[in-house]
Design a protein around this motif. Sequence first.
Motif, PDB file in Angstrom:
ATOM      1  N   ARG A   1       0.831  -1.204   0.000  1.00 51.50           N
ATOM      2  CA  ARG A   1       0.000   0.000   0.000  1.00 51.50           C
ATOM      3  C   ARG A   1       0.867   1.256   0.000  1.00 51.50           C
ATOM      4  NH1 ARG A   1      -3.072   1.852   3.362  1.00 51.50           N
ATOM      5  NH2 ARG A   1      -4.968   2.347   2.201  1.00 51.50           N
TER       6      ARG A   1
ATOM      7  N   HIS B   1       0.860   4.205  -2.888  1.00 49.44           N
ATOM      8  CA  HIS B   1       0.549   5.616  -2.612  1.00 49.44           C
ATOM      9  C   HIS B   1       1.725   6.519  -2.987  1.00 49.44           C
ATOM     10  CE1 HIS B   1      -3.464   5.584  -0.798  1.00 49.44           C
ATOM     11  NE2 HIS B   1      -3.159   4.361  -0.381  1.00 49.44           N
TER      12      HIS B   1
ATOM     13  N   ARG C   1       1.457   6.867  -6.729  1.00 49.46           N
ATOM     14  CA  ARG C   1       0.366   7.777  -7.094  1.00 49.46           C
ATOM     15  C   ARG C   1       0.771   9.225  -6.863  1.00 49.46           C
ATOM     16  NH1 ARG C   1      -4.167  10.197  -4.258  1.00 49.46           N
ATOM     17  NH2 ARG C   1      -5.899  10.562  -5.720  1.00 49.46           N
ATOM     18  N   SER C   2       1.393   9.492  -5.720  1.00 46.97           N
ATOM     19  CA  SER C   2       1.785  10.866  -5.403  1.00 46.97           C
ATOM     20  C   SER C   2       2.742  11.423  -6.441  1.00 46.97           C
ATOM     21  CB  SER C   2       2.436  10.891  -4.015  1.00 46.97           C
ATOM     22  OG  SER C   2       2.890  12.196  -3.706  1.00 46.97           O
TER      23      SER C   2
ATOM     24  N   LEU D   1      -5.153   5.020 -12.077  1.00 51.67           N
ATOM     25  CA  LEU D   1      -4.595   6.361 -12.200  1.00 51.67           C
ATOM     26  C   LEU D   1      -4.859   6.978 -13.569  1.00 51.67           C
ATOM     27  CD1 LEU D   1      -1.240   5.864 -10.282  1.00 51.67           C
ATOM     28  CD2 LEU D   1      -3.119   7.365  -9.624  1.00 51.67           C
TER      29      LEU D   1
ATOM     30  N   GLU E   1      -8.131   8.369 -13.510  1.00 51.50           N
ATOM     31  CA  GLU E   1      -8.162   9.568 -12.668  1.00 51.50           C
ATOM     32  C   GLU E   1      -7.660  10.795 -13.407  1.00 51.50           C
ATOM     33  OE1 GLU E   1      -6.247  11.173  -8.446  1.00 51.50           O
ATOM     34  OE2 GLU E   1      -6.313   9.032  -8.880  1.00 51.50           O
TER      35      GLU E   1
ATOM     36  N   ASP F   1     -15.001   9.726  -5.958  1.00 50.06           N
ATOM     37  CA  ASP F   1     -13.957  10.204  -5.054  1.00 50.06           C
ATOM     38  C   ASP F   1     -12.653   9.564  -5.509  1.00 50.06           C
ATOM     39  OD1 ASP F   1     -12.069  10.327  -2.928  1.00 50.06           O
ATOM     40  OD2 ASP F   1     -13.683  10.668  -1.488  1.00 50.06           O
ATOM     41  N   ARG F   2     -11.765  10.356  -6.101  1.00 48.50           N
ATOM     42  CA  ARG F   2     -10.570   9.801  -6.734  1.00 48.50           C
ATOM     43  C   ARG F   2      -9.697   9.005  -5.764  1.00 48.50           C
ATOM     44  NH1 ARG F   2     -12.149  13.955  -9.740  1.00 48.50           N
ATOM     45  NH2 ARG F   2     -11.636  13.972 -11.966  1.00 48.50           N
ATOM     46  N   GLN F   3      -9.432   9.563  -4.596  1.00 47.12           N
ATOM     47  CA  GLN F   3      -8.563   8.861  -3.653  1.00 47.12           C
ATOM     48  C   GLN F   3      -9.233   7.599  -3.121  1.00 47.12           C
ATOM     49  OE1 GLN F   3      -6.512  11.260  -0.824  1.00 47.12           O
ATOM     50  NE2 GLN F   3      -6.026   9.552   0.520  1.00 47.12           N
ATOM     51  N   ALA F   4     -10.527   7.690  -2.838  1.00 47.25           N
ATOM     52  CA  ALA F   4     -11.240   6.517  -2.337  1.00 47.25           C
ATOM     53  C   ALA F   4     -11.262   5.407  -3.387  1.00 47.25           C
ATOM     54  CB  ALA F   4     -12.666   6.899  -1.939  1.00 47.25           C
TER      55      ALA F   4
ATOM     56  N   PHE G   1      -9.025   4.908  -5.732  1.00 47.31           N
ATOM     57  CA  PHE G   1      -7.677   4.348  -5.820  1.00 47.31           C
ATOM     58  C   PHE G   1      -7.428   3.386  -4.667  1.00 47.31           C
ATOM     59  CE2 PHE G   1      -3.115   4.433  -4.847  1.00 47.31           C
ATOM     60  CZ  PHE G   1      -2.594   4.049  -6.066  1.00 47.31           C
ATOM     61  N   GLU G   2      -7.769   3.807  -3.458  1.00 48.64           N
ATOM     62  CA  GLU G   2      -7.538   2.953  -2.292  1.00 48.64           C
ATOM     63  C   GLU G   2      -8.348   1.662  -2.377  1.00 48.64           C
ATOM     64  OE1 GLU G   2      -8.326   5.366   1.104  1.00 48.64           O
ATOM     65  OE2 GLU G   2      -6.462   6.502   0.917  1.00 48.64           O
TER      66      GLU G   2
END
Length: 219
Positions: free
Chosen positions: A87, A91, A94-95, A153, A156, A193-196, A198-199
């Motif tokens: 994980r 992340h 992604r960042s 991604l 996104e 929700d983009r982050q949600a 992805f997670e």
Amino acid sequence: MTETRRGRPRTPLLSRESIVAATLRVIDADGVAAVGMRSVARVLGVDAKSLYNHVDGKDGLLDAVAEHLLGGLVLPEPAGDPRADLRAIAHAFRSRALAHPGAAPLVLTRQLSSLEGLAPVDAVLAVLLAAGAPAQQAVHLLRVLLATMIGTLLREVSAAPSFGGDDGARRAVLESSGLPAVVATAPHLAEFDRQAEFEYAVDLAIGAVLARIDLHAAR
């Protein structure tokens, strides 16, 4: 007396770093499609031919940007927990990919054989091997994880989500579609929700990967 030279002004000193910075300026302003030797040369105030001393055409520009972005990826130190380690890598990836959203597709799609391109691959493989995956299985599972991260991604940064976008008008269209499954899920299809997202995708993929390793070990 020092003689003053007349004629054309001096060409600014070029380097791979200055060319990458100029290429990112083009991408940030007009997108990847606008990248070319001439557009980057205009930003630098030089003749396009002078760039060939540092990069091999447009593909060289795009590879250089992808390598620059991946080179700035700070991989987390392994904690010894495969789920947490995978994980954390996802992340971090992604960042870095979203540092320049317009350039993100380059990070996600260019096939790089440089150390910058291989570092995230090595980090994921190290976790999978330490978790007990044989080498061949580790490669298969690596590709599953990369496909999940890259696909999520790309959606996104490159396009609006399918039937989503926090749009009340979109929800109304879905609810009036007459398609039973679409109508039943319309409120959720109309949200994104983009982050949600992805997670959720990454956690699902990691769970499946680790379950496959456990299944192989149990045989």
